[in-house]
Design a protein around this motif. Sequence first.
Motif, PDB file in Angstrom:
ATOM      1  N   ALA A 143     -17.061 -29.603  85.621  1.00  0.00           N
ATOM      2  CA  ALA A 143     -17.323 -29.625  84.190  1.00  0.00           C
ATOM      3  C   ALA A 143     -18.364 -30.696  83.851  1.00  0.00           C
ATOM      4  CB  ALA A 143     -16.034 -29.882  83.421  1.00  0.00           C
ATOM      5  N   MET A 144     -19.242 -30.342  82.908  1.00  0.00           N
ATOM      6  CA  MET A 144     -20.270 -31.286  82.502  1.00  0.00           C
ATOM      7  C   MET A 144     -19.646 -32.503  81.828  1.00  0.00           C
ATOM      8  SD  MET A 144     -23.304 -30.481  83.373  1.00  0.00           S
ATOM      9  CE  MET A 144     -24.257 -31.459  82.238  1.00  0.00           C
ATOM     10  N   PRO A 145     -20.124 -33.693  82.154  1.00  0.00           N
ATOM     11  CA  PRO A 145     -19.590 -34.899  81.506  1.00  0.00           C
ATOM     12  C   PRO A 145     -19.999 -34.956  80.047  1.00  0.00           C
ATOM     13  CG  PRO A 145     -21.486 -35.442  82.866  1.00  0.00           C
ATOM     14  CD  PRO A 145     -21.168 -34.007  83.142  1.00  0.00           C
ATOM     15  N   ASP A 146     -19.287 -35.754  79.295  1.00  0.00           N
ATOM     16  CA  ASP A 146     -19.568 -35.940  77.880  1.00  0.00           C
ATOM     17  C   ASP A 146     -20.742 -36.901  77.735  1.00  0.00           C
ATOM     18  OD1 ASP A 146     -19.634 -36.238  75.191  1.00  0.00           O
ATOM     19  OD2 ASP A 146     -17.556 -36.883  74.948  1.00  0.00           O
ATOM     20  N   LEU A 147     -21.890 -36.367  77.331  1.00  0.00           N
ATOM     21  CA  LEU A 147     -23.102 -37.178  77.207  1.00  0.00           C
ATOM     22  C   LEU A 147     -23.519 -37.363  75.752  1.00  0.00           C
ATOM     23  CD1 LEU A 147     -25.237 -35.737  80.158  1.00  0.00           C
ATOM     24  CD2 LEU A 147     -23.733 -37.725  80.161  1.00  0.00           C
ATOM     25  N   ARG A 148     -22.607 -37.124  74.824  1.00  0.00           N
ATOM     26  CA  ARG A 148     -22.942 -37.328  73.414  1.00  0.00           C
ATOM     27  C   ARG A 148     -23.250 -38.804  73.145  1.00  0.00           C
ATOM     28  NH1 ARG A 148     -17.782 -35.281  70.507  1.00  0.00           N
ATOM     29  NH2 ARG A 148     -16.880 -36.166  72.414  1.00  0.00           N
ATOM     30  N   LEU A 149     -24.207 -39.032  72.254  1.00  0.00           N
ATOM     31  CA  LEU A 149     -24.595 -40.398  71.943  1.00  0.00           C
ATOM     32  C   LEU A 149     -23.456 -41.167  71.289  1.00  0.00           C
ATOM     33  CD1 LEU A 149     -28.234 -39.990  70.558  1.00  0.00           C
ATOM     34  CD2 LEU A 149     -27.538 -40.905  72.773  1.00  0.00           C
ATOM     35  N   MET A 150     -22.690 -40.495  70.451  1.00  0.00           N
ATOM     36  CA  MET A 150     -21.602 -41.150  69.720  1.00  0.00           C
ATOM     37  C   MET A 150     -20.335 -40.306  69.867  1.00  0.00           C
ATOM     38  SD  MET A 150     -23.809 -42.171  66.289  1.00  0.00           S
ATOM     39  CE  MET A 150     -22.698 -43.439  65.725  1.00  0.00           C
ATOM     40  N   PRO A 151     -19.734 -40.303  71.058  1.00  0.00           N
ATOM     41  CA  PRO A 151     -18.604 -39.409  71.319  1.00  0.00           C
ATOM     42  C   PRO A 151     -17.353 -39.717  70.501  1.00  0.00           C
ATOM     43  CG  PRO A 151     -18.907 -40.947  73.134  1.00  0.00           C
ATOM     44  CD  PRO A 151     -20.080 -41.108  72.236  1.00  0.00           C
TER      45      PRO A 151
END
Length: 556
Positions: free
Chosen positions: A14-22
């Motif tokens: 699964a793709m990691p969480d790369l959101r700027l402001m998770p």
Amino acid sequence: MKRALMAAFANRLAMPDLRLMPDEPFSVGRLRIEVLAGLTVALALVPEAVAFAFVAGVHPLVGLYAAFLVGLITAVFGGRPGMISGATGALAVVMVALVAQHGVEYLFATVVLMGVLQLIAGAMHWGKFIRLVPHPVMLGFVNGLAIVIFLAQMTQFKVPGSVVNTGHGMSGGEWLTGTALMMMLSLVALTMAIIWVMPKVTRFVPAPLAGIGIVAILVIALGLDVPRVGDLASISGGFPSFHNPFGTGEGLYGTALAPLNMETFYIILPYAVILAAIGLIESLLTLNLVGEITGKRGGASQECMAQGAANVVTGFFGGMGGCAMIGQSMINVKSGGRTRIAGIAAALFLLSFIMFASPLIEQIPLAALVGVMFMVVIGTFAWNSLKILRRVPMTDAFVTILVTIVTVAYDLAIAVVVGVIVSALAYAWNNATRIHAVTRESTTDEGAKVYEIQGPLFFGSSDGFAEIFEVETDPDLVIVDFKESRVVDQSALQAIEALAARYEAAGKQIKLRHLSRDCHKLLNKAGHLMVDSDDDPDYALAVDYDVQTGILESGH
């Protein structure tokens, strides 16, 4: 079953969480906090990166480029938003011997290999093993690094340019005296006071940034003659460009390139392994520390991958590599940084300093940055650990003190390994001394004697297990009840077989009762159980097992 296996495989990919402001909602106020926190971190990074470059025996830009590249890549892809990475002293002290013997190009090659090893560790999910680090080791790590950060600031109290690199680290130098020393101490104290008072007045600007700004304006306006960033070295430079450290001929800074052959591999491999280990250990422990402060968990394997990718790229762009920085991470978190934006901003601010604002940044007094780092030391050191040393078990107190001392005297990797080994041995010893048995007459087999084993049976308790039984005086049938015990390893299997052989030699019979499912599986795999049937893990049905001897005999 196939669907479950496919789902498990998909979860691993699964793709990691790369959101700027998770975990933070976007707002102008949040963006301001993150950018200002990044600016504060960038200002504190400049003298640290330059100093660590000097420790490693390389050009200051090698440290600054590493701080920019490693900081940017780990901020974007790392497993813990809010954590800051860059060139660190823990890595620099290992690099100095390599640079002195073979030149900076071999260092770049080593950093590339270091990154590859870290990528492998991340792909294999080895980061999860950081959970094996006990809390006393974490306390020792935090306290040790706080002391290391404090001691690292001592060089700023020496006359600029008087400290020299001997090939084994920085040494020598003349201490500031008289008016110069008093001025330095006064400005450090002023910076610390501003950082302490500022949050009580306003939180519009991060307290460390306010401390740096106010003291810098005061020094520049009054023309005070105190050491400044520019006295360490010029930080002026361009955008880092791609550079292949492998090949023949002359490389950067007038040193020879590292030939792409096995001889080079044998030279750089030991350094790469040590650097990769130190980098991952410091990064994962810092990840846990930041996680405790921000209330977030997980991300160890993602952080390993990010650190690895950052070092591979840095090695090909003329940087000295790096890992997580506990001091800068604490500055960021204390300044309100909680997202990837702060780390990205810190890296971009640092690059802008190098390319455009070096004359201005070089005017910042070192005293202001030392004051910031002293406040980081105060905030990082686990002062509560001094209070609880008398309340926790003696072994835990000893481990905390030991890891602290080893971290200061040697390096973080050795300290953590030593701490984990001592903690593991103490745990094994405590469990080894727990094993005993409660004896009674059997209620199901007339005349039989039951030994109810208490405590785990493993390598540390196998000798104690053997001493429990009275083979000569026991009846013809003996039942060993494992309801309150577990069979753990080969030493346990050997102990059971040896016990069965003793009873067999005495013409008596021994049976095992209440084996848990994992114990049953272990004994059955080794071939000790003469009856292959399932034991009820809830002990609703007691199944007795005969023991097959002659399986693990050493043959001596």
